[in-house]
Design a protein around this motif. Sequence first.
Motif, PDB file in Angstrom:
ATOM      1  N   UNK A  67       0.861  -1.246  -0.087  1.00 53.74           N
ATOM      2  CA  UNK A  67       0.138  -0.019   0.187  1.00 53.74           C
ATOM      3  C   UNK A  67       1.002   1.139   0.114  1.00 53.74           C
ATOM      4  N   UNK A  68       0.832   1.930  -0.946  1.00 51.84           N
ATOM      5  CA  UNK A  68       1.549   3.122  -1.211  1.00 51.84           C
ATOM      6  C   UNK A  68       0.518   4.480  -1.645  1.00 51.84           C
ATOM      7  N   UNK A  69       0.043   4.932  -0.497  1.00 54.31           N
ATOM      8  CA  UNK A  69      -0.948   5.865  -0.688  1.00 54.31           C
ATOM      9  C   UNK A  69      -0.621   6.900   0.250  1.00 54.31           C
ATOM     10  N   UNK A  70      -0.771   8.284  -0.034  1.00 54.32           N
ATOM     11  CA  UNK A  70      -0.461   9.297   0.982  1.00 54.32           C
ATOM     12  C   UNK A  70      -1.491   9.265   2.029  1.00 54.32           C
ATOM     13  N   UNK A  71      -0.939   9.968   3.176  1.00 54.87           N
ATOM     14  CA  UNK A  71      -1.642   9.872   4.425  1.00 54.87           C
ATOM     15  C   UNK A  71      -3.085  10.753   3.940  1.00 54.87           C
ATOM     16  N   UNK A  72      -4.245  10.122   4.637  1.00 54.29           N
ATOM     17  CA  UNK A  72      -5.446  10.589   4.220  1.00 54.29           C
ATOM     18  C   UNK A  72      -6.626   9.502   4.390  1.00 54.29           C
ATOM     19  N   UNK A  73      -7.864   9.941   4.038  1.00 55.98           N
ATOM     20  CA  UNK A  73      -9.002   8.816   4.061  1.00 55.98           C
ATOM     21  C   UNK A  73      -8.529   7.737   2.915  1.00 55.98           C
ATOM     22  N   UNK A  93       6.373   3.970   2.068  1.00 57.15           N
ATOM     23  CA  UNK A  93       6.279   5.187   2.383  1.00 57.15           C
ATOM     24  C   UNK A  93       6.043   6.058   0.834  1.00 57.15           C
ATOM     25  N   UNK A  94       5.405   6.808   0.721  1.00 58.33           N
ATOM     26  CA  UNK A  94       4.826   7.385  -0.586  1.00 58.33           C
ATOM     27  C   UNK A  94       6.074   8.448  -0.994  1.00 58.33           C
ATOM     28  N   UNK A  95       6.773   8.815   0.030  1.00 61.40           N
ATOM     29  CA  UNK A  95       7.830   9.696  -0.336  1.00 61.40           C
ATOM     30  C   UNK A  95       9.191   9.058  -0.652  1.00 61.40           C
ATOM     31  N   UNK A  96       9.238   7.653  -0.502  1.00 60.40           N
ATOM     32  CA  UNK A  96      10.460   6.882  -1.128  1.00 60.40           C
ATOM     33  C   UNK A  96      10.715   7.100  -2.729  1.00 60.40           C
ATOM     34  N   UNK A  97      12.004   7.064  -3.301  1.00 62.92           N
ATOM     35  CA  UNK A  97      11.882   6.976  -4.728  1.00 62.92           C
ATOM     36  C   UNK A  97      11.126   5.702  -5.131  1.00 62.92           C
ATOM     37  N   UNK A  98      10.672   6.016  -6.250  1.00 59.55           N
ATOM     38  CA  UNK A  98      10.129   4.720  -7.066  1.00 59.55           C
ATOM     39  C   UNK A  98      10.656   3.324  -7.264  1.00 59.55           C
ATOM     40  N   UNK A  99      12.053   3.610  -7.399  1.00 53.96           N
ATOM     41  CA  UNK A  99      13.036   2.268  -7.571  1.00 53.96           C
ATOM     42  C   UNK A  99      12.936   1.434  -6.302  1.00 53.96           C
ATOM     43  N   UNK A 103      11.517  -2.209  -5.309  1.00 58.91           N
ATOM     44  CA  UNK A 103      12.309  -3.199  -4.786  1.00 58.91           C
ATOM     45  C   UNK A 103      11.565  -3.679  -3.520  1.00 58.91           C
ATOM     46  N   UNK A 104      11.147  -2.902  -2.554  1.00 61.85           N
ATOM     47  CA  UNK A 104      10.531  -3.416  -1.406  1.00 61.85           C
ATOM     48  C   UNK A 104       8.920  -4.308  -1.633  1.00 61.85           C
ATOM     49  N   UNK A 105       8.492  -3.895  -2.825  1.00 59.95           N
ATOM     50  CA  UNK A 105       7.333  -4.658  -2.930  1.00 59.95           C
ATOM     51  C   UNK A 105       7.738  -6.063  -3.715  1.00 59.95           C
ATOM     52  N   UNK A 118      -1.630   9.818  -8.466  1.00 62.53           N
ATOM     53  CA  UNK A 118      -0.477  10.960  -8.377  1.00 62.53           C
ATOM     54  C   UNK A 118       0.708  10.214  -7.840  1.00 62.53           C
ATOM     55  N   UNK A 119       1.871  10.274  -8.378  1.00 62.19           N
ATOM     56  CA  UNK A 119       3.205   9.760  -7.981  1.00 62.19           C
ATOM     57  C   UNK A 119       4.158  10.799  -7.704  1.00 62.19           C
ATOM     58  N   UNK A 120       4.914  10.389  -6.600  1.00 65.11           N
ATOM     59  CA  UNK A 120       5.946  11.494  -6.227  1.00 65.11           C
ATOM     60  C   UNK A 120       7.222  11.437  -7.098  1.00 65.11           C
TER      61      UNK A 120
END
Length: 120
Positions: A67-73, A93-99, A103-105, A118-120
Amino acid sequence: MAHGVASPARFPRSLFELVERHAKDHPAAVAVEFGDDRLTYAELAARCRRFASQLVDRGVAGGVVAVCVPRGPDLILSVLAVLAADAAYLPLDFDLPPARRRALAVGANAALVVTTSVQA
């Protein structure tokens, strides 16, 4: 009942079951509030059931869902839906670099990654 301990049958089996029970008893009560966004227990439970059904249809039961979703509902909704689908959730963490998120997933053998458009 010994020594005032309630029967285990009275306790919810999952966090989602607890939300569902509260939604049944207090449907209009605010369950999630974040800034101007509000969800009642009835709305949260209904959205969780729909999302959990979609996750089950994708075969995630018994597996890991990242689950990679920013804080909120939407984060609360996503975590509850993953648990309701009988899957384990891996918080990313949504703020981690995509790579790094990828890798974690992959390292956790996630069956699916839940995110927003929306991707950071």
